[in-house]
Design an enzyme around this catalytic site. Structure first.
Site, PDB file in Angstrom:
ATOM      1  N   GLY A   1     -26.014 -23.556   9.688  1.00  0.00           N
ATOM      2  CA  GLY A   1     -24.985 -22.686  10.262  1.00  0.00           C
ATOM      3  C   GLY A   1     -24.209 -23.288  11.408  1.00  0.00           C
ATOM      4  O   GLY A   1     -23.673 -22.557  12.241  1.00  0.00           O
ATOM      5  N   LYS A   2     -24.101 -24.628  11.457  1.00  0.00           N
ATOM      6  CA  LYS A   2     -23.374 -25.275  12.569  1.00  0.00           C
ATOM      7  C   LYS A   2     -21.884 -24.952  12.499  1.00  0.00           C
ATOM      8  O   LYS A   2     -21.267 -24.580  13.494  1.00  0.00           O
ATOM      9  CB  LYS A   2     -23.591 -26.792  12.515  1.00  0.00           C
ATOM     10  CG  LYS A   2     -25.038 -27.218  12.606  1.00  0.00           C
ATOM     11  CD  LYS A   2     -25.188 -28.725  12.653  1.00  0.00           C
ATOM     12  CE  LYS A   2     -24.724 -29.406  11.385  1.00  0.00           C
ATOM     13  NZ  LYS A   2     -25.524 -29.057  10.211  1.00  0.00           N
TER      14      LYS A   2
ATOM     15  N   SER B   1     -45.177 -41.355  14.309  1.00  0.00           N
ATOM     16  CA  SER B   1     -45.924 -40.145  14.672  1.00  0.00           C
ATOM     17  C   SER B   1     -47.240 -40.001  13.915  1.00  0.00           C
ATOM     18  O   SER B   1     -48.014 -39.101  14.219  1.00  0.00           O
ATOM     19  CB  SER B   1     -45.062 -38.901  14.442  1.00  0.00           C
ATOM     20  OG  SER B   1     -44.714 -38.776  13.086  1.00  0.00           O
TER      21      SER B   1
ATOM     22  N   GLY C   1     -26.894 -27.016   6.409  1.00  0.00           N
ATOM     23  CA  GLY C   1     -27.115 -25.640   5.982  1.00  0.00           C
ATOM     24  C   GLY C   1     -27.710 -24.712   7.011  1.00  0.00           C
ATOM     25  O   GLY C   1     -28.148 -23.610   6.666  1.00  0.00           O
TER      26      GLY C   1
ATOM     27  N   LYS D   1     -43.206 -29.226  12.977  1.00  0.00           N
ATOM     28  CA  LYS D   1     -44.534 -29.675  12.539  1.00  0.00           C
ATOM     29  C   LYS D   1     -45.575 -28.575  12.744  1.00  0.00           C
ATOM     30  O   LYS D   1     -46.401 -28.306  11.843  1.00  0.00           O
ATOM     31  CB  LYS D   1     -44.939 -30.936  13.306  1.00  0.00           C
ATOM     32  CG  LYS D   1     -44.124 -32.167  12.950  1.00  0.00           C
ATOM     33  CD  LYS D   1     -44.487 -33.342  13.838  1.00  0.00           C
ATOM     34  CE  LYS D   1     -43.671 -34.587  13.491  1.00  0.00           C
ATOM     35  NZ  LYS D   1     -43.994 -35.724  14.384  1.00  0.00           N
TER      36      LYS D   1
END
Length: 810
Positions: A374-375, A692, A372, A735
């Protein structure tokens, strides 16, 4: 009628035992030739009674009885002048012509004998019994008879007799001398009474014997002709043209050659003007020559005709002119898409190089990012900016390699692959081809489509791409391939190596606000039939929808919610309840109900064992609170919150680090003998994994073991090693923006991630304080609030206050 035309295709055999012959059949008397079983024959029907027989057969089961008449000149034959043995045939095709005649194409099915005549006017109708072949010869005798017949046919052809070129091939496939005799008799051009004698002979061995006698007679006659013609034939070079002209005249008389000749000429002209390379042109003309020699109704003729149609329709040398205007291209890209700066810059670089260097291979670009964002639509904007044709190839769920490379022509219903089909549709060889969802390619027993894509997406190889159906090289180097993917790890390494990866990040709340105001609202107002006067959206209302009703990196769910708001307003407008409606933070719940997503409240004060960590999801960044609690026990570590294996390993690494550095960190020596530790990550229903959270878990454990609160205004991310080093992680942009949305401006990130800060928009970067850490000591120095060590929690203060009040009251 010439024997060259009526001999037809000897390879279309049917099992005559499967044909049920009705009690009576309409009969068609034929002149000057004999119809044999298994042969396809065109006929011209002109007599009134014969036309009625054909129409009657068509109206019933398409079966008709063909029998020769004894007197060739008799216009209206009677039963006594008609042979009794003939052929039961199937009418394959019928066509009426303006002069009142009928042209039919029939195929012989079985031999039959007339038992009696049911009627003779207005057309013949007869009762027929089938005649079965008698096979008295052994397999060895059959082989000898067939070999003799082939040798004599070859001899006849060498003497100049014109026969169908395929007759020897058909004889090679036959083992029954009876069928071989029928085939030769039908093609040899013998007299009607001689051919009738062959037809009436039931024994296959005797029938072949008769035919061999006729062949011997034909050979003798041809040899005499050759002797008489010695020295007279000075124009042998025109011999082939003579026979071609003769055949053309015969076919013109039958009315079946006009359309085919026109079609061949039309195809030839298209092939010569299609701009094919020399090697491809030679193959196309070779196939055209094959088609010219085939019977129009042969199954292979249809296949070759379809192949040539594909060849002439492909854009071998047709290109669209590139619009090399960088300012216009930049305007188009900026107008269609907000942000996505890396992708836009790469396209502008390509156009700049293209303007400086005309001959340039198209790059292979892969846009990778969450759904979603826009590729796919970015590929359409690139095509518009460059002035090229656009085509999207959906690869999701494709498991068959032939979908990419095409099927070989030997298969029924064979077609080229998706690449060639796309080129045929856009009619240029330099389009923008979007390979959508390339990471969703599958593989099974039919092959691996991703392996077939290796040649397509290699600029060094795709100039000679060979589709299995075309079986010739096609140059794909002019096309601009743009692939899209959600998860790069699902793409095989060899295929990923051939593409230039451009990461498309998720949108921030500010990006979503801008895109909603610029694109989504206008589109949904138009789709739902209301105007901007009926619905006005405020910024706080849009932000409320984004934060409370969507949790995604892209815009699809946000557009659905905007559409839902517009539909509800449309309903109120139609009912006359309102003429205009303001969508703000207060009115959104009236339309969409209570919010679906609620953010966790940020910490109001520093607490022991509670640390704010940063995580990355497909929907963007998240702030997670890691909680650590101690209880009486023997040093056992419990982990909850649906953690993955990698995150569990990070927790154990953090625990080992604390045990190894107890003295330095100020942890009591008997801590692990007296206490168990429980680490929990809230939102337990959501799976969590990844390295992480390493420094977050370590900070929570050290805070718990030393009774030191962790600053409430700080969040962190980074992987930890047993030596206490802080290693880089991914998703820094998402993040950090998630922390800022939560009101947290101090963020600890690994020193190695300093380069990723350039991805954060300057507007947000200026509001934040980034703390770069290389080891855990630097993390603890910033994160642990040692000035508040031993300070009780607010809840404890309230508890003590309550106890004092109770004591005072007592």
């Amino acid at each position: 009628m010439s024997f060259d035309d009526r001999s037809g295709n000897g390879g279309n055999y049917k099992d005559d035992k499967t044909i049920e012959v009705p009690s009576t059949l309409p009969m068609l008397p034929v002149r000057d030739f004999v119809v044999f079983p298994y042969m396809i024959i065109p006929l011209v029907v002109g007599r009134e009674s014969s036309i009625r027989s054909v129409e009657e057969a068509i109206s019933k089961n398409r079966l008709i009885f063909l029998v020769s008449q004894k007197d060739l000149n008799e216009e209206n034959p009677h039963p006594d002048s008609i042979y009794t043995v003939g052929t039961i045939a199937m009418i394959m095709r019928m066509k009426k012509v303006p002069d009142g005649q009928i042209r039919i194409l029939i195929q012989g099915v079985a031999k039959g004998r007339i038992k009696n005549y049911s009627k003779t006017t207005p057309n013949f109708e007869v009762a027929v019994e089938k005649i079965e072949d008698i096979r008295s010869s052994t397999p060895a005798e059959n082989e000898v008879l067939m070999q003799k017949s082939k040798e004599k046919i070859e001899k006849i052809i060498s003497l100049g007799k014109t026969l169908l070129p395929d007759i020897l091939l058909v004889l090679d496939d036959l083992q029954d001398p009876g069928k071989g005799a029928d085939l030769i008799a039908a093609n040899l051009g013998i007299k009607v009474n001689e051919a009738q004698k062959v037809l009436e002979t039931s024994d296959s061995k005797e029938r072949m014997g008769l035919v061999l006698d006729y062949l011997n007679s034909e050979i003798e006659a041809l040899q005499i002709q050759q002797k008489n013609k010695v020295g007279k034939d000075d124009n042998r070079n025109n011999r082939e043209q003579f026979f071609k002209d003769q055949m053309k005249a015969i076919k013109n008389e039958l009315g079946e050659n006009d359309s085919k000749s026109e079609e061949i000429e039309e195809l030839k002209e298209k092939i010569n003007t299609s701009g094919m390379p020399k090697s491809v042109l030679a193959e196309a003309l070779k196939q055209l020559h094959r088609l010219e020699r085939m019977h129009p109704d042969a199954s292979e003729a249809t296949m070759v005709r379809t192949y040539l149609d594909w060849m002439v329709d492909l854009p071998w040398n047709k290109k669209s002119d590139d619009s090399i205007d960088l300012k216009f291209a930049k305007e188009v890209l900026d107008d269609d898409h907000h942000e996505l700066q890396k992708a836009k810059d790469r396209i502008l670089e390509f156009l700049a190089v293209k303007k400086l260097k005309n001959s340039m291979k198209g790059p292979i670009i892969c846009f990778a990012g969450p759904p979603g964002v826009g590729k796919t639509s970015l590929g359409k904007s690139i095509a518009r900016a460059m002035g090229r044709e656009y085509f999207r190839i959906a690869l999701g769920g494709v498991k068959d390699e032939a979908e990419i490379r095409g099927h070989r022509r030997t298969y029924v219903g064979a077609m080229p692959g998706k690449i060639v089909q796309a080129l045929r549709q856009v009619k240029t060889n330099n389009p923008v081809l979007v390979l959508d969802e390339i990471d969703k390619l599958g593989s099974d027993f039919r092959g691996d489509p991703s392996a077939a894509m290796l040649e397509v997406l290699d600029p060094e190889q795709n100039s000679t791409f060979r589709d299995n159906y075309l079986n010739v090289d096609f140059d794909l180097s002019n096309a601009l391939f743009i692939a899209t993917a959600n998860v790069l790890e699902n793409i095989p390494a060899a295929l990923r190596d051939r593409m230039e990866i451009i990461q498309i990040p998720g949108y921030t709340e500010n990006d979503k606000l801008i895109i909603t105001k610029k694109h989504l609202i206008r589109r949904q107002l138009e789709n739902n039939g209301i105007s901007a006067e009926n619905a006005t959206f405020t910024d706080d209302g849009i932000k409320y929808i984004i934060a409370g009703y969507t949790r995604e990196a892209g815009l699809r769910n946000l557009e659905r919610e905007i559409g839902s708001v517009c539909r509800k307003i449309a309903k109120m407008v139609v009912l006359g309840e309102v003429t205009t409606f303001e969508v703000n933070a207060n009115t959104v719940p009236e339309l969409l109900g209570p919010p679906k997503f609620l953010r966790e409240d940020k910490l109001e004060d520093s607490q022991i064992g509670i640390v704010q960590g940063l995580a990355w999801t497909q929907a963007g960044g998240e702030v997670l609170q890691v909680e650590a609690l101690k209880m009486k026990g023997k040093g056992h570590l419990a982990l909850t919150g649906q953690l993955g294996d990698v995150m569990k390993e990070s927790a154990h690494a953090a625990m080992s680090y604390c045990k190894a550095h107890m003295e330095e960190l100020g942890i009591a020596e008997d801590f692990f003998e007296k206490y168990d530790i429980h680490v929990h990550l809230p939102a337990g229903a959501i799976p969590k994994d990844g390295p992480s959270a390493g420094i977050t878990l370590t900070t929570a454990l050290v805070s718990l073991m030393t009774d030191t609160p962790v600053r409430h205004d700080i969040a962190m991310t980074g992987e930890v090693t047993l030596q206490g080093k802080v290693l880089p992680v991914g998703g820094i942009r998402e993040k950090c923006l998630a922390a800022l949305n939560q009101g947290i401006t101090n963020v600890i990130i690994p020193l190695a991630n300093q380069k990723d800060l350039s991805d954060i928009p300057k507007l947000f970067k200026d509001k934040m304080n980034f703390i770069l850490a290389e080891n855990l000591d630097e993390v603890f120095t910033v994160a642990l609030d040692k000035t508040a060590k031993g300070k009780p929690k607010k809840s404890d203060q309230k508890k003590d206050k309550k106890n004092k009040t109770s004591s005072a009251a007592a």
